[in-house]
Design an enzyme around this catalytic site. Structure first.
Site, mmCIF file in Angstrom:
data_model
loop_
_atom_site.group_PDB
_atom_site.id
_atom_site.type_symbol
_atom_site.label_atom_id
_atom_site.label_comp_id
_atom_site.label_asym_id
_atom_site.label_seq_id
_atom_site.Cartn_x
_atom_site.Cartn_y
_atom_site.Cartn_z
ATOM 1 N N GLY A 62 0.822 -1.193 0.000
ATOM 2 C CA GLY A 62 0.000 0.000 0.000
ATOM 3 C C GLY A 62 0.863 1.251 0.000
ATOM 4 N N CYS A 63 0.292 2.370 -0.446
ATOM 5 C CA CYS A 63 1.089 3.595 -0.602
ATOM 6 C C CYS A 63 1.507 4.178 0.739
ATOM 7 C CB CYS A 63 0.332 4.622 -1.434
ATOM 8 S SG CYS A 63 -1.298 5.080 -0.783
ATOM 9 N N LEU A 64 0.577 4.317 1.678
ATOM 10 C CA LEU A 64 0.932 4.829 2.995
ATOM 11 C C LEU A 64 1.868 3.872 3.712
ATOM 12 C CD1 LEU A 64 -2.566 6.107 4.191
ATOM 13 C CD2 LEU A 64 -0.614 7.514 3.546
ATOM 14 N N ALA A 65 1.624 2.583 3.538
ATOM 15 C CA ALA A 65 2.495 1.586 4.163
ATOM 16 C C ALA A 65 3.913 1.688 3.625
ATOM 17 C CB ALA A 65 1.934 0.182 3.928
ATOM 18 N N THR A 66 4.060 1.919 2.321
ATOM 19 C CA THR A 66 5.394 2.026 1.734
ATOM 20 C C THR A 66 6.182 3.153 2.393
ATOM 21 O OG1 THR A 66 4.678 1.128 -0.394
ATOM 22 C CG2 THR A 66 6.673 2.489 -0.400
#
Length: 354
Positions: free
Chosen positions: A162-166
C-alpha cells in the site's frame, strides 16, 4: 527492438492502471498486449485515459488474452482490481493458466490489499470482503524491493504494498533493523488519488479542498501491513500508532515518524543506520532537509530525511502514491521478477513544479 516482456492489466480503467500504462510507454523491454474492464468493454485506451492519446491502439476487453501474454519470454499480469475482487480473479487466472503449455512464463503482481496480510485474523479484520484463500496466499511475496529484493526475484506472485504503508515502512525499517524497539508514532498524509477514480464524499473536490482531516485513526488497514513488514504483525515488540490524514492534493504521501531512543543508548546512530540500510536501494534518496512532494511526484523516488535531537528521532518520507506507492513499485517488482535491472524504465525525475 525485441521486447521480452508482455503485459496484461486487469481493471484497466482506474488511476493505478492509468499510471502503469503511462510508465510503460517508456519501458524498453515491455509491451502491453491485453487490458480488461468490467465497465468499459470495447473502449479504446485514449477514451478511458485521455492523457495516453497516441500511445496505445488497444481497446479494453472483457477477458485477458492469455495466449498473447505468454507468447513472450515473460508474461506479467498486473491486477488493478479493487480489494475483494482482485484475489478471487487472480486465483481463477492462475488456475486457468496452470493448464497452459507456457504457464511457467506467467508472473502476477496484485496492486490490491487482497494478498498483503499473511495472517487470517488480521486479513479478516481489515479486508472483511476479501476471501483469505490460504493456499494461494502462500504463493505471494510481499513486494517492497527495499526489504525483499531477493525473494521478489524468485517469485511468481507478488503482493504490491500500500502507498501509505510504503512510506511508513521505508521510514521505520532502518531503525527496527538497528534493534530499536520503542514505540513508533506515524503520521501519514495522502493525496486524493489514493482513494481511486470512483467519486467518494471524502475525495470529492468541494469537500476535500481547503480542508484537513484524519481517517481511520489507529484502525487503518496499513498499520498491520507496516508491522508485518517490520517482522512483528501483532505489535508484540514494536508498538506502532498509525494515523492517516487527507491532503488537499491529488498526488503524494508525506509520512512523519516520531521515536524516542532508550535512555543511555549511545550505540544507535540513526543517520548511519539509514545510510547503511539504503546503500543499495536506488529509489530511496536520503536528503538533508525536509523532503517535499514536488521533488518526488511523478517519479519512483522516496526521499527520506532524519532529524535527531538528543534521544528524539524524527524521520520524514515523501513519495508519489501512484508511482512509488503503487505503479512504480509494481514495475520495479516486474523488473526484478523478469531478470532486469530494477531501475529499467523508471529512472526519471519528478514533475516539478506540480
Amino acid at each position: 527492438m525485441s521486447r521480452p516482456i508482455r503485459i496484461g492489466i486487469l481493471g484497466a480503467s482506474g488511476y493505478g492502471a492509468g499510471e502503469l500504462l503511462r510508465l510503460l510507454t517508456q519501458h524498453p523491454a515491455a509491451e502491453v498486449v491485453s487490458l480488461t474492464t468490467t465497465s468499459q468493454v470495447g473502449r479504446p485506451v485514449a477514451q478511458v485515459h485521455p492523457h495516453l492519446r497516441g500511445f496505445y491502439d488497444l481497446r479494453l476487453a472483457e477477458a485477458l488474452d492469455l495466449d498473447a501474454l505468454l507468447a513472450a519470454d515473460c508474461g506479467v499480469v498486473f491486477s488493478a482490481l479493487p480489494h475483494g475482487a482482485s484475489g478471487p480473479t487472480l486465483d481463477g487466472l492462475l488456475r486457468a493458466a496452470g493448464t497452459h503449455r507456457r504457464r511457467e512464463r506467467l508472473r502476477v503482481i496484485d496492486l490490491s490489499g487482497d494478498f498483503r496480510l499473511a495472517e487470517a485474523d488480521l486479513h479478516a479484520r481489515h479486508y472483511p470482503h476479501s476471501p483469505f484463500l490460504p493456499d494461494r496466499r502462500r504463493e505471494f511475496v510481499y513486494g517492497l524491493p527495499e526489504l525483499h529484493r531477493d525473494r521478489i526475484r524468485a517469485a511468481r506472485c507478488v503482493a504490491n504494498p500500500g502507498c501509505l504503508a510504503t512510506a511508513a515502512i521505508l521510514a521505520a525499517a532502518p531503525l527496527v533493523t538497528a534493534h530499536f524497539r520503542g514505540p513508533l508514532a506515524i503520521d501519514a498524509k495522502t493525496g486524493s488519488s489514493g482513494s481511486g477514480r470512483e467519486l467518494k464524499e471524502t475525495t470529492h473536490h468541494p469537500t476535500r479542498h481547503a480542508d484537513f482531516r484524519a481517517y481511520k485513526p489507529l484502525a487503518h488497514q496499513h498499520e498491520p501491513e507496516v508491522l508485518q513488514a517490520l517482522g512483528d504483525p501483532h505489535g508484540a515488540r514494536v508498538q506502532v500508532s498509525f494515523v492517516a490524514h487527507s491532503l488537499d492534493a491529488a498526488r503524494g504521501v508525506f509520512a512523519t515518524l516520531h521515536a524516542t531512543l532508550p535512555p543511555g543508548d549511545s550505540a544507535l546512530d540513526p543517520a548511519a543506520a539509514f545510510r547503511a540500510f539504503y546503500a543499495a536501494s536506488p529509489f530511496v534518496r536520503l536528503v538533508e532537509d525536509s523532503p517535499t512532494l514536488q521533488n518526488v511526484v511523478g517519479s519512483n523516488f522516496c526521499d527520506v530525511a532524519v532529524a535527531v535531537r538528543g534521544r528524539q528521532v524524527v524521520v520524514m518520507a515523501a513519495l508519489d502514491n501512484l508511482v512509488k506507492g503503487m505503479a512504480g513499485t509494481a514495475l520495479q517488482n516486474m523488473n526484478l521478477m523478469c531478470g532486469l535491472e530494477e531501475t529499467t524504465g523508471l529512472w526519471a525525475p519528478s514533475f516539478r513544479p506540480v
